[in-house]
Design a protein around this motif. Structure first.
Motif, mmCIF file in Angstrom:
data_model
loop_
_atom_site.group_PDB
_atom_site.id
_atom_site.type_symbol
_atom_site.label_atom_id
_atom_site.label_comp_id
_atom_site.label_asym_id
_atom_site.label_seq_id
_atom_site.Cartn_x
_atom_site.Cartn_y
_atom_site.Cartn_z
ATOM 1 N N SER A 204 0.842 -1.192 0.000
ATOM 2 C CA SER A 204 0.000 0.000 0.000
ATOM 3 C C SER A 204 0.878 1.243 0.000
ATOM 4 N N CYS B 185 0.295 5.467 0.782
ATOM 5 C CA CYS B 185 -0.554 6.587 1.182
ATOM 6 C C CYS B 185 0.280 7.853 1.058
ATOM 7 N N PRO C 200 0.239 -2.293 -5.712
ATOM 8 C CA PRO C 200 -0.245 -1.829 -4.406
ATOM 9 C C PRO C 200 -1.566 -1.071 -4.499
ATOM 10 N N THR C 201 -2.234 -0.921 -3.372
ATOM 11 C CA THR C 201 -3.327 0.047 -3.279
ATOM 12 C C THR C 201 -2.688 1.423 -3.100
ATOM 13 N N ARG D 127 -8.095 0.299 -7.076
ATOM 14 C CA ARG D 127 -7.040 0.372 -6.052
ATOM 15 C C ARG D 127 -6.565 1.797 -5.807
#
Length: 291
Positions: free
Chosen positions: A108, A110, A164-165, A201
């Motif tokens: 992931s 962010c 990945p997200t 995603r």
């Protein structure tokens, strides 16, 4: 694939810990393997691709045998691997190479973008407009054509199977103030809306310029937080400064960025409202470009 960057950092920690446990000074170790003190320092700080033969010599000097030897040998081989990004050399820029490396193993991502749109989500015209702004700071240290080609490869890898997200917080400041041509910015915003709509995603949150971020100080830079598929690889936070990227790996440092991201996300618009804002801004800029 595994991330050579992460493997180099894990190998660095292992070698430094083993040397200190044996009570051997770095300078003495460098003399025994016939390398400079700087070489050992770079190896123990994960700042260079390891020479497998050098590491084998170090393991022998430190008395490492059996399963531990095999574990560290395998780790060294992984740390020495080259990814597709390495064939670009400096042509794509060192920052983008590091991002591509981390993305290859990420589960992931962010990110909070305070002053720009992430490279992996930029349209070619938007990227080239930023290149023109970059020229104001002096000669370019990369080739724009190779940079664009590399970003295309990153998009294919990140949003392909097993990628990945990706959750992005985009500061509205970018939409309103970044000095690229209105038409180019309009097309970029439309691209973000289309990408977030088509890719499950990917989610985008806009932080409005009038949002109040409760609970602490505001973010002082763009940053991103990466988690990885291998549970032995702890999360990493990267702060984007004007001249370099600062990589944070300790649990305490990363936790501060995780908390900051949480507060920014709470102050941001929902994904639906964010895409609506981006679409409306794109229409306004398109009209401005037409006039």
């Amino acid at each position: 694939m595994t991330s050579p960057f992460l493997r180099r950092r894990r190998l660095a920690t292992e070698l430094r810990t083993l040397r200190e446990e044996k009570g051997i000074k770095a300078e003495d170790l460098s003399q025994q393997i016939l390398r400079s003190r700087m070489t050992v320092s770079k190896l123990e700080n994960g700042r260079c691709r390891p020479d497998v033969a050098d590491v084998v010599k170090i393991l022998e000097i430190l008395g490492v045998t059996g399963d531990k030897w095999q574990e560290l040998f395998n780790l060294t081989c992984q740390a020495a691997e080259r990814g597709w990004w390495d064939k670009y050399g400096d042509a794509m820029g060192p920052r983008q190479r590091m991002y591509a490396d981390l993305e290859s193993a990420a589960e992931s991502i962010c990110g909070y973008n305070q002053f720009g749109v992430p490279g992996i989500l930029q349209t070619p015209d938007f990227s080239l407009a930023l290149v023109e702004l970059d020229k104001a700071d002096g000669p370019l240290t990369y080739r724009p054509d190779r940079m664009l080609e590399a970003r295309q490869r990153r998009r294919q890898a990140a949003f392909g199977p097993g990628g990945p997200t990706y959750e992005l917080i985009l500061d509205e400041f970018v939409v309103r103030r970044l000095a690229v041509p209105p038409g180019v910015m309009s097309e970029q915003l439309v691209h973000l809306v289309q990408a977030a709509t088509a890719e499950p995603r990917l989610s985008i949150h806009v932080l409005p310029v009038n949002a109040r971020v409760e609970g602490g100080f505001l973010a002082r830079s763009t940053f991103a937080i990466y988690t990885f598929t291998d549970p032995r690889d702890p999360p990493v936070a990267i702060a984007d400064t004007m001249h370099t990227d600062i990589v944070h790996t300790t649990a305490r440092e990363v936790a501060r960025y995780v908390e900051l991201y949480r507060r920014l996300r709470e102050a941001s618009l929902s994904p639906v409202s964010s895409l609506t804002l981006l679409e409306e801004a794109a229409n306004e800029l398109s009209e401005l470009a037409g006039s």
